[in-house]
Structure formats: structure tokens, C-alpha cells
Design a protein around this motif. Structure first.
Motif, mmCIF file in Angstrom:
data_model
loop_
_atom_site.group_PDB
_atom_site.id
_atom_site.type_symbol
_atom_site.label_atom_id
_atom_site.label_comp_id
_atom_site.label_asym_id
_atom_site.label_seq_id
_atom_site.Cartn_x
_atom_site.Cartn_y
_atom_site.Cartn_z
ATOM 1 N N LEU A 1 0.837 -1.190 0.000
ATOM 2 C CA LEU A 1 0.000 0.000 0.000
ATOM 3 C C LEU A 1 0.881 1.252 0.000
ATOM 4 C CD1 LEU A 1 -2.925 0.803 -0.004
ATOM 5 C CD2 LEU A 1 -2.902 0.804 2.494
ATOM 6 N N CYS A 2 1.931 1.172 0.808
ATOM 7 C CA CYS A 2 2.860 2.289 0.907
ATOM 8 C C CYS A 2 3.503 2.566 -0.443
ATOM 9 C CB CYS A 2 3.926 1.962 1.945
ATOM 10 S SG CYS A 2 5.104 3.282 2.134
ATOM 11 N N PHE A 3 3.828 1.493 -1.169
ATOM 12 C CA PHE A 3 4.433 1.662 -2.490
ATOM 13 C C PHE A 3 3.485 2.434 -3.409
ATOM 14 C CE2 PHE A 3 4.865 0.008 -6.868
ATOM 15 C CZ PHE A 3 6.112 0.552 -7.152
ATOM 16 N N ILE A 4 2.190 2.030 -3.368
ATOM 17 C CA ILE A 4 1.208 2.701 -4.232
ATOM 18 C C ILE A 4 1.113 4.186 -3.876
ATOM 19 C CG2 ILE A 4 -1.250 2.794 -4.836
ATOM 20 C CD1 ILE A 4 -1.253 -0.270 -4.345
ATOM 21 N N ILE A 5 1.040 4.461 -2.562
ATOM 22 C CA ILE A 5 0.882 5.863 -2.158
ATOM 23 C C ILE A 5 2.141 6.671 -2.462
ATOM 24 C CG2 ILE A 5 0.457 7.402 -0.199
ATOM 25 C CD1 ILE A 5 -1.376 5.431 0.921
ATOM 26 N N THR A 6 3.301 6.050 -2.253
ATOM 27 C CA THR A 6 4.536 6.773 -2.545
ATOM 28 C C THR A 6 4.634 7.069 -4.034
ATOM 29 O OG1 THR A 6 5.532 5.405 -0.831
ATOM 30 C CG2 THR A 6 7.001 6.823 -2.049
ATOM 31 N N ALA A 7 4.275 6.078 -4.849
ATOM 32 C CA ALA A 7 4.290 6.283 -6.296
ATOM 33 C C ALA A 7 3.328 7.408 -6.654
ATOM 34 C CB ALA A 7 3.894 5.004 -7.021
ATOM 35 N N TYR A 8 2.150 7.377 -6.012
ATOM 36 C CA TYR A 8 1.160 8.433 -6.245
ATOM 37 C C TYR A 8 1.748 9.797 -5.876
ATOM 38 C CZ TYR A 8 -2.699 11.555 -5.101
ATOM 39 O OH TYR A 8 -3.506 12.644 -5.008
ATOM 40 N N ALA A 9 2.383 9.849 -4.684
ATOM 41 C CA ALA A 9 2.925 11.121 -4.203
ATOM 42 C C ALA A 9 4.023 11.620 -5.133
ATOM 43 C CB ALA A 9 3.457 10.969 -2.787
ATOM 44 N N ALA A 10 4.878 10.704 -5.586
ATOM 45 C CA ALA A 10 5.967 11.103 -6.471
ATOM 46 C C ALA A 10 5.409 11.647 -7.784
ATOM 47 C CB ALA A 10 6.898 9.916 -6.724
ATOM 48 N N VAL A 11 4.446 10.908 -8.357
ATOM 49 C CA VAL A 11 3.899 11.312 -9.655
ATOM 50 C C VAL A 11 3.115 12.616 -9.532
ATOM 51 C CG1 VAL A 11 2.256 10.700 -11.469
ATOM 52 C CG2 VAL A 11 3.852 8.985 -10.587
ATOM 53 N N THR A 12 2.230 12.713 -8.504
ATOM 54 C CA THR A 12 1.435 13.943 -8.396
ATOM 55 C C THR A 12 2.306 15.143 -8.080
ATOM 56 O OG1 THR A 12 0.828 13.075 -6.256
ATOM 57 C CG2 THR A 12 -0.954 13.349 -7.838
ATOM 58 N N SER A 13 3.346 14.930 -7.270
ATOM 59 C CA SER A 13 4.162 16.107 -6.962
ATOM 60 C C SER A 13 4.887 16.582 -8.214
ATOM 61 C CB SER A 13 5.149 15.804 -5.827
ATOM 62 O OG SER A 13 5.967 14.709 -6.158
ATOM 63 N N LEU A 14 5.379 15.624 -9.016
ATOM 64 C CA LEU A 14 6.053 16.013 -10.264
ATOM 65 C C LEU A 14 5.075 16.654 -11.239
ATOM 66 C CD1 LEU A 14 8.438 12.966 -10.813
ATOM 67 C CD2 LEU A 14 9.072 15.313 -10.264
ATOM 68 N N LEU A 15 3.890 16.020 -11.388
ATOM 69 C CA LEU A 15 2.867 16.577 -12.273
ATOM 70 C C LEU A 15 2.405 17.936 -11.763
ATOM 71 C CD1 LEU A 15 0.467 13.681 -13.320
ATOM 72 C CD2 LEU A 15 1.901 15.113 -14.779
ATOM 73 N N GLY A 16 2.248 17.996 -10.431
ATOM 74 C CA GLY A 16 1.794 19.239 -9.816
ATOM 75 C C GLY A 16 2.693 20.407 -10.173
ATOM 76 N N VAL A 17 4.003 20.183 -10.083
ATOM 77 C CA VAL A 17 4.900 21.294 -10.402
ATOM 78 C C VAL A 17 4.951 21.543 -11.902
ATOM 79 C CG1 VAL A 17 6.320 21.105 -8.340
ATOM 80 C CG2 VAL A 17 6.956 19.817 -10.379
ATOM 81 N N ALA A 18 4.770 20.478 -12.683
ATOM 82 C CA ALA A 18 4.817 20.654 -14.136
ATOM 83 C C ALA A 18 3.590 21.422 -14.614
ATOM 84 C CB ALA A 18 4.898 19.293 -14.826
ATOM 85 N N LEU A 19 2.410 21.089 -14.051
ATOM 86 C CA LEU A 19 1.168 21.717 -14.507
ATOM 87 C C LEU A 19 0.803 22.939 -13.672
ATOM 88 C CD1 LEU A 19 -0.902 18.416 -14.875
ATOM 89 C CD2 LEU A 19 0.294 19.653 -16.679
ATOM 90 N N LYS A 20 1.645 23.228 -12.665
ATOM 91 C CA LYS A 20 1.356 24.323 -11.735
ATOM 92 C C LYS A 20 -0.025 24.155 -11.097
ATOM 93 C CE LYS A 20 4.659 27.544 -13.418
ATOM 94 N NZ LYS A 20 5.496 26.441 -13.818
ATOM 95 N N GLU A 21 -0.310 22.932 -10.704
ATOM 96 C CA GLU A 21 -1.618 22.616 -10.137
ATOM 97 C C GLU A 21 -1.497 22.544 -8.624
ATOM 98 O OE1 GLU A 21 -5.313 22.350 -10.069
ATOM 99 O OE2 GLU A 21 -4.599 21.976 -12.129
ATOM 100 N N ARG A 22 -1.972 23.562 -7.948
ATOM 101 C CA ARG A 22 -1.818 23.654 -6.495
ATOM 102 C C ARG A 22 -2.358 22.421 -5.763
ATOM 103 N NH1 ARG A 22 1.726 26.557 -3.975
ATOM 104 N NH2 ARG A 22 1.851 24.806 -2.554
ATOM 105 N N ARG A 23 -3.546 21.948 -6.203
ATOM 106 C CA ARG A 23 -4.179 20.869 -5.448
ATOM 107 C C ARG A 23 -3.363 19.585 -5.499
ATOM 108 N NH1 ARG A 23 -9.748 20.909 -8.021
ATOM 109 N NH2 ARG A 23 -9.861 18.777 -7.214
#
Lengths: 650, 130
Positions: A11-33
Motif C-alpha cells: 500500500l505504501c508503495f502505491i501511495i509513494t508512487a502516487y505522491a511522487a507522480v502527483t508532486s512532479l505533475l503538480g509542479v509541471a502543470l502548476k496545479e496547487r491541489r
């Protein structure tokens, strides 16, 4: 427990992968949420890794040998203390510890910066989460800590007896705290590069994190030396083994970084250099974890076979390439308008200090990876001896030592020759007199004499600094000397904390010089009742005793020690055979120590009721090395200590 | 302004050259080259009675100690070939089955290696061999 542990890890792997991807996408798309969501995910990751770690710990404590890792590193007879510490005795548990600490630190960073550094934080989170993902992925795909055997063995294989030493609870976690801690300044450095916020915000925000990491990494190294000294039984504390070097290298570069950031804060210079240093420090931390955990450096073959080798190499390359690309992209912004004014300024002493530390690291690095590289390139097999490291690092180390003394004597920006003469007069004359006295007392070898003279020089300059500062306060405030000294330190914790660390360094040098240059060792074979001599000591092999305990057979020699005809101590070196590891007898050395020297006795071999062989060593000034380590730690704590009125730097 | 920069660059280059020189000479005189048991046994006549170093692992179950734990014999293997070894002296704690060691000594006519030095690797890896 196996299920709980491994499911929470998945479960931790899934969430960490999620966190890594969303944080990278977040900064790329400038998406605050998305950025906020990634930050929030750190709590979940920390929670899940805590559950995973608790499950593994529980498995150790309850002797669940169905888990392969527990089976290989523990057994029923193991004392509870070692069952707990066996957690990080092997690869799987160490990596779990790394990941757990990183998750903990990530949560702390997120909390610390919830209202600060909002521009940097998304990138910081991204770096932390990608690093975390790397370690969690290793646990999921390469070395699963909860891998099960298909049956329940009656007992485990037991912990390596060499690891059954109290040092086990302090040394590895301390090193890991240091390694993991350096992830934080690294993450902020990358964030600064990405956002272009290249002022010293990232440095100031992470100042305490870097000091903390430096402290723990250094403490881990000294504790490791102490452990080797009392447990491995060859009479020394440092052997330039790849694993030792692995922890020493990031510490050296981390030390350089700690100094050079001061120049950026003060003069807005060395921006590129600071970036390079922190990237190198972090890369060396990963490299260190990798060498320690895979042991691959000794041979190309084990590298090919080890599943971890290529993965770590890939991650290391990722770190270096991304950092290098960012540095090049920001090159223009990192350029500084200021220049160093003179070769003789305090700034330049910082620069020399940096060059020396990095050079030392390079020397160690080349020696460490040489066998590996040379086998890859030319196919010949070789090892680099400790002599290589000693002969090169001793002169470099001495240059570093004298710099510690010179630095406070030189003014910022530029020093006139007049000034130099005045400030050098006192320390130079005192250390020269000291040198003559030492020579007269019999210290006549070149390096040790130079080392001791430099030590005196440094001590004099540092004490002068304290004296001047205290006096200046007393003149303006009419405080008594002690109060003035205390307030002086607490008002300038960073500066005087640093000086205290330097005093610790001097003590460390004294210990290293004494035990390195004036060590006496001897091997003897004696019968019961027979005496033998070393230095001023007379030792008598009185009797031999053998008795079983729950986990081992203890073989102990009773050896009273005499000096000037009087008995001063009784040494009891042991050579024990653990039932689980009969082929690996374990020496327990016995040490009689005082401030002047250690008398160190190893029971090398024995006949029941007959002859015994001992290795006996005198290590002069040995204890100063450990005292130096403690003083350094105290100084560093002074420098970290928060000011009463907390300014919100972070 | 330019002149200052040159000064620092020159200084830096001198330091780099000095360190490079130290590393180079240090490496040249302090590298130990060694052979593997397979290489030695393939050309026994070349190695006979010459001081050489061999690196290998201690074969499982091959360590024989005499009573005082100072004389021992064991077998050194690289997975393909094996050489019997005898040794006298203090043995480090880390000396045990499966461990990697470099030994220095001479190969005798009976193909036994008389080791005069055990350069056992420090325990870089306190792990079980799985």
C-alpha cells in the motif's frame, strides 16, 4: 504479521508512487491541489512505513522464524536487546530503516514549512518522494523484508556474534540518520535550482538539518571506530575498509559544504560550488548506503550478481544527471558579482579548507573504487592497502589542521602584513616553544611533532578568541568572567559552537597522532603463572577459565597488570565460541585505560590449562580520540541550539 | 579584477596537480595484485617457491585448528580450483567459512601454500551468505 507487514508495504508503495507522480505533475502543470495532495500523502507514507517497521520488529521480538529475514538474523537465545537491533543487521531491515527515517523527516519538513517556503516546497516534496519511492520500490521488488520460508523453522540462525555489541544500537542508526538527513538540504537545493530562487533561503532553511546530519554522520563514524576497537580485536579503530570510507566521504564533503555556505551567506559567492557540494554529499550518502549494503566494491563479479548494484547505480546517475542539467540551466543566475579580494583573507581560508576536504575525499574515493575500476578496465585483480590512504591523508590532514588555527587570525576581505605579524606572534611563539619542549621530551619523528605543534597553535588561537570575546563583554557589561563567557557563546552560538567543534578536532588529532605513531604491539606465548612485559607494564598470565553460558562457551584469561611493582588492574580478555557460530571464535578484548594511554589485551589462542597466546598493544593518547568526538558533538549541538526568541527563518 | 581571478585559478591548478601526483604515486606503490587459485594451479611451475598473493574464499568445513588456535590449515577456493593452505599466527575474528581472504606466502612442491600473512578482508559485510 507477515500479511500486515507486506500489505502495508505494498500500500505504501502505491501511495509513494502516487505522491511522487502527483508532486512532479503538480509542479509541471502548476496545479496547487496536486502539490498539496502530495504533501498530505507524506503522512500516509510515514504511517504505513511505521506499521511495516512495527510488524518486522514484532516478528523479531516474537521469534517469527517463518520470515526469512528474522530466521537469518535472530534466534531464540538472543537477548531481547539484540533481537530489537537485529532489525537493521541486514540489507532488508536497513533499507526499511532508511525509508522510514526519510518518511519521518519528510513529514517534519512538511510541518515545518506549512506556512513557509511555499514556492520551494512542491519541488522539495517531489525530490523527497522520488527518493522515498526508490527505497520502497527496492523493498517491494528486490529485497522484500517479509519474504517467507514455506515452513516454520524451530530456531533461527542467530545474529553474527560480532554484531552482538552495545554499539549495535547506536552506530548504524546514527549513520543512517546522517545519510537520510542530508536528503533534506539536497531536496531544497534542487528546489532552489528549479524555481530559480537562488538566494540563500534554501541554505538558511536547511542549516539545522545539515548540522544535524553532519553531527549524526560524524557520531556514527566515531561510534563505528569505537565498535571496531573493542569488538574486532586487532588493536586499531580504523582500517580504510570500503565500508568505513563510504561513511567518511559524505562527511568530508558535508564538512566542506558546512563551511562554504557561510561564504554564500556573507558574501553572496560560491553559489555553484555550494550546489555541487550538497549534490555530492547526497550522492555519496546514497553511494555509502549502497556499498555498505551490497559489499560489491571488492569484486566485479559480485556486482554483476547483486541485484542491488545496477539499481543503485541507476539512481545515483539519475541524481547526478538531473543535478548537472539543472546547474547548467541556471549557470547564469548562479554567477556572482563578488570576487575574492585577496589570497590572504578569511574567505580564502574557507576556500582552501574546501579544496583540502574535497581533495581528501577524492583520495579516499580513488582508493576505494580502484580495485573495482581496474578489474573492469584491465582485468587484473588488486587491492589498495591502508598505507596508500595513510601516506596521502596525513600531509593533507596536517594542512587542514593548521588552517583551523590560521583562519581566526586572518581578517575578512584583506589582511595587511602588519596585522598578520601581530596576530601570529602569540600562537607561533607558544607553539614553537611547545615544539622545542616536545622535541626535548623525545617526540622527534617529523609528522607527529608537526601534528602536536599544529595542535598547540590551534588551541592557542581558539582560546585567544574566547578570551578576547569574554573580555570585550566584561568591559561593556561588568559581568563576571563565567557569565560573560556563557553569554558570549549563547549570543553567537554558531561561531563559538564552531570553535568548540574545532577544539574537538584538535583532541581527535591528538588521539590519532598518539595511537598512530607511538603504538607498541607485541605477540607473546606464555604458560600459566608466567609474566610478560610491555612498556612500563608487567602482565601476569595468572590462570585460564572456561565456562558455558546460555549461548556460548566463554574462555577467559585472568591477567593482573602491575606497574612499578603495584597491581593496578586485572585484565580479562576472552575468546568465546558461540554455539550458533562455532567456526567463528569471538574475541572480547580487555582494556586498561587512562588519559595517557590504553593497554589493550587480546587473547589470541589458548590450551586449556597450558599455554596461551596474547596480543598486547599500547595505544598512547587513545582516549582523546573519543573525548574529541564528544567535544565535537557538543560544539555542534551548541551551533544547532535554537535562539530563545525564535526568529522564523524556516 | 582579471588578475585576481588568475591568481586563484593558478592556485587551484597547483593544488589539483599536487593531489593528483600524490594519488598517482600513492597508488603505484600501494596496490597489491593477487592471483586466484585457478590462475596459480594452471601454471604451478611459474609460481613455485615465489612470494605471491592469492585471493579466494575459505572453503566450507575446511578449517582445521590445532589446540592453541595459532596453527591452522584450510582450503582456499575461487569456486573452480582449491589450494590447501597452512598458516601460523594470530587469526582475525572475521576468519571463518566462506569469508574472502588475501594470503601472502609461497607455493611448495606438494602444491600446499605456506602462508606467512593473512590479509583477511575486514568485515565489510556482516551478513549471512544466502
Amino acid at each position: 504479521m507477515i500479511e500486515l507487514g507486506s500489505y502495508s508495504l505494498y500500500l505504501c508503495f502505491i501511495i509513494t508512487a502516487y505522491a511522487a507522480v502527483t508532486s512532479l505533475l503538480g509542479v509541471a502543470l502548476k496545479e496547487r491541489r496536486m502539490m498539496d495532495s502530495a504533501e498530505a500523502a507524506t503522512y500516509g507514507i510515514f504511517g504505513l512505513l511505521t506499521i511495516t517497521s512495527a510488524a518486522l520488529l514484532y516478528a523479531f521480538v516474537t521469534d517469527n522464524f517463518e520470515i526469512k529475514y528474522v530466521y537469518y538474523y535472530s534466534d531464540k537465545a538472543l537477548p531481547m536487546f539484540y533481537k530489537v537491533t537485529a532489525f537493521w543487521a541486514g540489507q532488508e531491515g536497513s533499507i526499511l530503516l532508511w525509508a522510514w527515517l526519510l518518511a519521518l523527516f519528510s513529514v517534519l519538513v512538511v510541518i515545518q514549512n506549512r506556512h513557509a517556503n511555499r514556492e520551494l516546497m512542491p519541488y522539495v516534496t517531489a525530490v523527497l518522494m522520488v527518493t522515498c519511492l526508490f527505497f520502497v520500490a527496492i523493498m517491494v521488488f528486490v529485497t522484500p523484508p517479509f519474504e517467507a520460508l514455506f515452513f516454520m523453522p524451530p530456531d533461527g540462525k542467530g545474529l553474527n556474534p560480532l554484531l552482538q555489541n552495545p554499539g549495535m544500537i547506536w552506530h548504524p542508526p546514527s549513520l543512517y540518520l546522517g545519510y537520510v538527513g542530508y536528503t533534506i538540504p539536497f531536496a531544497f537545493a534542487i528546489a532552489a535550482l528549479c524555481t530559480g530562487k537562488l538566494d540563500d533561503t534554501w541554505i538558511k532553511t536547511t542549516r539545522r538539518w545539515s548540522l544535524f546530519s553532519w553531527l549524526l554522520l560524524g557520531a556514527g563514524i566515531v561510534l563505528g571506530g569505537q565498535w571496531a576497537y573493542v569488538e574486532l580485536g586487532w588493536g586499531g579503530y580504523w582500517a580504510w575498509d570500503p565500508v568505513e570510507n563510504a561513511s567518511f566521504m559524505p562527511w568530508l564533503v558535508g564538512t566542506a559544504y558546512m563551511h562554504s555556505v557561510m561564504i554564500q551567506e556573507k558574501k553572496d559567492m560560491l553559489k555553484v560550488w555550494n550546489m555541487v557540494l550538497i549534490v555530492l554529499t547526497f550522492a555519496l550518502c546514497i553511494f555509502g548506503t549502497f556499498i555498505t549494503r551490497s559489499g560489491i566494491i571488492s569484486s566485479v563479479h559480485s556486482f554483476g550478481e547483486s541485484s542491488l548494484g545496477p539499481i543503485f547505480m541507476a539512481f545515483l546517475s539519475l541524481i547526478l544527471i538531473v543535478s548537472a542539467v539543472l546547474l547548467v540551466l541556471r549557470w547564469d543566475m548562479l554567477k556572482s558579482e563578488n570576487e575574492l579580494d585577496s589570497l590572504l583573507s578569511r574567505e580564502s581560508t574557507f576556500l582552501y579548507n574546501n579544496l583540502i576536504l574535497v581533495a581528501m575525499c577524492l583520495v579516499v574515493f580513488v582508493g576505494t573504487v580502484w580495485p573495482f575500476v581496474s578489474e573492469m578496465a584491465r582485468g587484473d585483480k588488486s587491492t589498495v592497502t591502508a598505507v596508500y590512504f595513510d601516506t596521502i591523508n596525513v600531509p593533507i590532514g596536517l594542512a587542514l589542521l593548521i588552517l583551523v588555527g590560521i583562519c581566526p587570525l586572518i581578517a575578512w576581505r584583506k589582511t595587511s602584513v602588519q596585522n598578520l605579524k601581530r596576530s601570529f606572534l602569540l600562537p607561533t611563539s607558544i607553539s614553537l616553544i611547545g615544539g622545542i619542549l616536545l622535541f626535548w621530551a623525545g617526540i622527534r619523528q617529523g609528522y607527529p611533532l608537526v601534528s602536536f605543534v599544529f595542535c598547540i597553535f590551534v588551541v592557542v588561537t581558539i582560546f585567544t578568541e574566547f578570551y578576547r570575546g569574554t573580555n570585550a563583554r566584561r568591559e561593556t557589561t561588568a559581568e563576571n568572567a563565567l557569565v560573560a563567557l556563557g553569554r558570549l557563546i549563547s549570543k553567537n552560538k554558531r561561531r563559538y559552537g564552531g570553535y568548540i567543534v574545532h577544539i574537538g578536532i584538535v583532541l581527535l588529532y591528538i588521539g590519532i597522532t598518539g595511537s598512530g605513531a607511538y603504538k607498541i604491539e607485541k605477540e607473546v606465548s606464555v604458560s600459566e603463572g608466567e609474566e610478560f612485559h610491555i612498556g612500563d607494564y608487567t602482565l601476569k598470565y595468572e590462570r585460564f577459565s572456561q565456562y558455558p553460558t546460555q549461548s556460548k562457551v566463554v574462555n577467559v584469561a585472568i591477567v593482573p597488570v602491575f606497574k612499578d611493582g603495584k597491581q593496578i588492574d586485572t585484565l580479562t580478555p576472552e575468546k568465546n565460541v558461540h554455539f550458533k557460530h562455532p567456526d567463528q571464535p569471538v574475541s572480547e578484548v580487555s582494556i586498561h585505560w587512562n588519559l595517557k594511554e590504553d593497554l589493550y589485551l587480546i587473547l589470541a589462542g589458548f590450551d586449556v590449562g597450558g599455554q596461551a597466546s596474547f596480543k598486547v598493544v599500547i595505544n598512547p593518547l587513545m582516549v582523546w580520540l573519543w573525548i574529541g568526538g564528544i567535544v565535537m558533538a557538543l560544539g555542534c549541538i551548541v551551533a544547532i541550539w535554537p535562539d530563545k526568541k525564535r526568529q522564523r527563518v524556516a | 579584477m582579471k588578475k585576481k581571478k588568475t591568481k586563484f585559478i593558478v592556485g587551484g591548478v597547483i593544488i589539483i596537480i599536487a593531489v593528483g601526483y600524490l594519488i598517482f604515486t600513492g597508488l603505484r606503490s600501494n596496490i597489491i595484485y593477487y592471483y586466484t587459485p585457478t590462475e596459480v594451479l594452471a601454471k604451478v611451475e611459474d609460481f613455485y617457491d615465489k612470494g605471491i598473493r592469492i585471493k579466494g574464499n575459505i572453503e566450507d568445513g575446511s578449517i582445521v585448528w590445532n589446540d592453541n588456535k595459532l596453527d591452522l590449515s584450510f582450503k582456499l577456493t575461487d569456486g573452480k580450483q582449491t589450494i590447501p593452505v597452512t598458516y601460523h599466527g594470530v587469526v582475525p575474528d572475521t576468519f571463518k567459512y566462506g569469508v574472502e581472504v588475501v594470503i601472502e606466502g609461497k607455493l611448495a612442491a606438494d602444491h600446499t601454500f605456506y602462508a606467512t600473512k593473512l590479509l583477511a578482508k575486514c568485515p565489510s559485510k556482516y551478513e549471512v551468505e544466502t
